[in-house]
Design a protein around this motif. Sequence first.
Motif, PDB file in Angstrom:
ATOM      1  N   THR A  47       0.564  -1.209   0.263  1.00  0.00           N
ATOM      2  CA  THR A  47       0.052   0.067   0.369  1.00  0.00           C
ATOM      3  C   THR A  47       0.639   1.442  -0.317  1.00  0.00           C
ATOM      4  OG1 THR A  47      -0.245  -0.426   2.457  1.00  0.00           O
ATOM      5  CG2 THR A  47      -1.668  -1.186   1.414  1.00  0.00           C
ATOM      6  N   THR A  50       2.586   2.475  -5.421  1.00  0.00           N
ATOM      7  CA  THR A  50       1.562   2.715  -6.731  1.00  0.00           C
ATOM      8  C   THR A  50       1.813   3.415  -7.966  1.00  0.00           C
ATOM      9  OG1 THR A  50       1.643   5.307  -6.802  1.00  0.00           O
ATOM     10  CG2 THR A  50      -0.179   4.064  -5.227  1.00  0.00           C
ATOM     11  N   ASN A  52       1.404   5.441  -9.675  1.00  0.00           N
ATOM     12  CA  ASN A  52       1.027   6.979 -11.136  1.00  0.00           C
ATOM     13  C   ASN A  52       2.408   8.130 -10.213  1.00  0.00           C
ATOM     14  OD1 ASN A  52       0.764   7.363  -8.351  1.00  0.00           O
ATOM     15  ND2 ASN A  52      -1.965   7.815  -8.101  1.00  0.00           N
ATOM     16  N   ASN A  54       3.444   8.405  -7.590  1.00  0.00           N
ATOM     17  CA  ASN A  54       3.561   9.691  -7.111  1.00  0.00           C
ATOM     18  C   ASN A  54       4.949   8.745  -5.388  1.00  0.00           C
ATOM     19  OD1 ASN A  54       1.440  11.408  -6.857  1.00  0.00           O
ATOM     20  ND2 ASN A  54       0.062   9.826  -6.947  1.00  0.00           N
ATOM     21  N   GLN A  55       5.728   8.130  -6.125  1.00  0.00           N
ATOM     22  CA  GLN A  55       6.408   8.094  -4.921  1.00  0.00           C
ATOM     23  C   GLN A  55       7.678   8.431  -6.094  1.00  0.00           C
ATOM     24  OE1 GLN A  55       4.229   5.232  -5.818  1.00  0.00           O
ATOM     25  NE2 GLN A  55       3.160   6.402  -3.996  1.00  0.00           N
ATOM     26  N   ASP A  71       5.445   9.553  -0.303  1.00  0.00           N
ATOM     27  CA  ASP A  71       4.758   8.732  -0.555  1.00  0.00           C
ATOM     28  C   ASP A  71       3.590  10.394  -0.617  1.00  0.00           C
ATOM     29  OD1 ASP A  71       2.438   7.160  -1.469  1.00  0.00           O
ATOM     30  OD2 ASP A  71       1.449   6.523   0.489  1.00  0.00           O
ATOM     31  N   ARG A  72       3.421  10.464  -1.808  1.00  0.00           N
ATOM     32  CA  ARG A  72       2.355  11.674  -2.172  1.00  0.00           C
ATOM     33  C   ARG A  72       0.991  11.046  -2.456  1.00  0.00           C
ATOM     34  NH1 ARG A  72       2.924  14.415  -5.824  1.00  0.00           N
ATOM     35  NH2 ARG A  72       4.412  13.070  -7.562  1.00  0.00           N
ATOM     36  N   GLU A  73       0.849  10.038  -2.479  1.00  0.00           N
ATOM     37  CA  GLU A  73      -0.577   9.804  -2.889  1.00  0.00           C
ATOM     38  C   GLU A  73      -1.712   9.675  -2.356  1.00  0.00           C
ATOM     39  OE1 GLU A  73      -3.297   6.362  -4.922  1.00  0.00           O
ATOM     40  OE2 GLU A  73      -1.359   8.199  -5.574  1.00  0.00           O
ATOM     41  N   GLY A  74      -2.603  10.670  -1.929  1.00  0.00           N
ATOM     42  CA  GLY A  74      -3.840  10.910  -1.473  1.00  0.00           C
ATOM     43  C   GLY A  74      -3.491  11.245  -0.168  1.00  0.00           C
ATOM     44  N   THR A 321      10.264   4.305 -10.121  1.00  0.00           N
ATOM     45  CA  THR A 321       9.023   4.737 -10.236  1.00  0.00           C
ATOM     46  C   THR A 321       8.206   3.790 -10.618  1.00  0.00           C
ATOM     47  OG1 THR A 321       9.886   7.176  -9.018  1.00  0.00           O
ATOM     48  CG2 THR A 321       7.737   7.484 -10.109  1.00  0.00           C
ATOM     49  N   ASN A 322       7.074   3.777 -10.775  1.00  0.00           N
ATOM     50  CA  ASN A 322       5.652   3.036 -10.669  1.00  0.00           C
ATOM     51  C   ASN A 322       6.377   1.797 -11.615  1.00  0.00           C
ATOM     52  OD1 ASN A 322       4.485   5.774 -11.213  1.00  0.00           O
ATOM     53  ND2 ASN A 322       5.975   5.923 -13.308  1.00  0.00           N
TER      54      ASN A 322
END
Length: 354
Positions: A47, A50, A52, A54-55, A71-74, A321-322
């Motif tokens: 978790t 991602t 997209n 964001n890491q 982590d910038r997800e959410g 990344t991704n």
Amino acid sequence: MLLRKLYPMSFCVLIVFSALGQAEAKTLVPLSSFGGGDGWLDPSESTALTTNNNQRGMTYNSLNNHVYVADREGGSNIRVLNGDTGALISSLDMTGVGGGTFTIDMIDVAEDGAIYVGNLSTSAASNFKVYRWANEAALPTVAFDGLSNLPRTGDSLAVRGSGVGTQIIASGGGSTGFALLNTVDGVNFNNAGNFGATAPAGRFRLGIDFIDSTRAVGLQTGGTISDADFSGGAANGNPVNSLGEAPLAYDQTNNLLATIDINSSDVRLYDGSDLSLLTTTGFMDLANNLTAASVANGNGVGDLKFGTGPSGDLRLYAMNTNNGIQAFQVVPEPASFALLSLGFAGLLISRRRS
């Protein structure tokens, strides 16, 4: 008679020295306990990851065997992962963290375990901000909040040293060279100047690290690596093996350099003691733990970090990344072990006969 006794000993010592020289060659072996048994923590397995973009920042703390992911997800979070398995353990306290084009982007850890995270500044007129956690249980403090004097800062960041000897370097796209941050108290940092400006613009953009306390190395896509010292001298440029190599890490103890190819997720290991030899004798190994095709990484970002595992093994963590995180043990080549054993065996036999 004396010469006849000395000759076998000299011959065996020669074997040992030859073997020791060849033992410097290293290879990348998947850390099989990481990511479910294949050395690859796939975004679908965590978790904290991602696909997209964001890491972008990741590092490893040898003191507690933890991997950190920005982590910038959410929202903005610093994820703490188990260095052996990749399992999510916790997240750092983010009280007071805010501002910047990206509030958090790249991350690294100092030798004393202090964690440093930079934001992304996309203007020479906007402050570059670096946050500091003294440890995982600490509240963050602002280590630096000021102008970097670069048009973009935070795409790349590296930390070395500890306490008052801690140094931070950072750069970004379009920037000529990098900013060096120093400290007098181990907590608050100041801009010590910009260096490497004679390298082509952006050369330190996607990957940056310290070679030692006076020199840095940087890379972006295009197939050329640069290094520059902190005296303001001219930057040097040398080729690497693939146009896609960009994020990098340098191990100052063993003079090893590692890169990750943003197109294929291939990880390359080099002898970094002479950057002019990376495409010839300096190249050591190429490895890729991915069991699926790489996901596009249009920004060309990611991160790598060397560190010592709990059992004293040298490790390398690499994030394209991704595409999750790959984990390796960096070990001597088997052939080097064999030669070294042969040399010492010969030396023992010679001693017994003499």
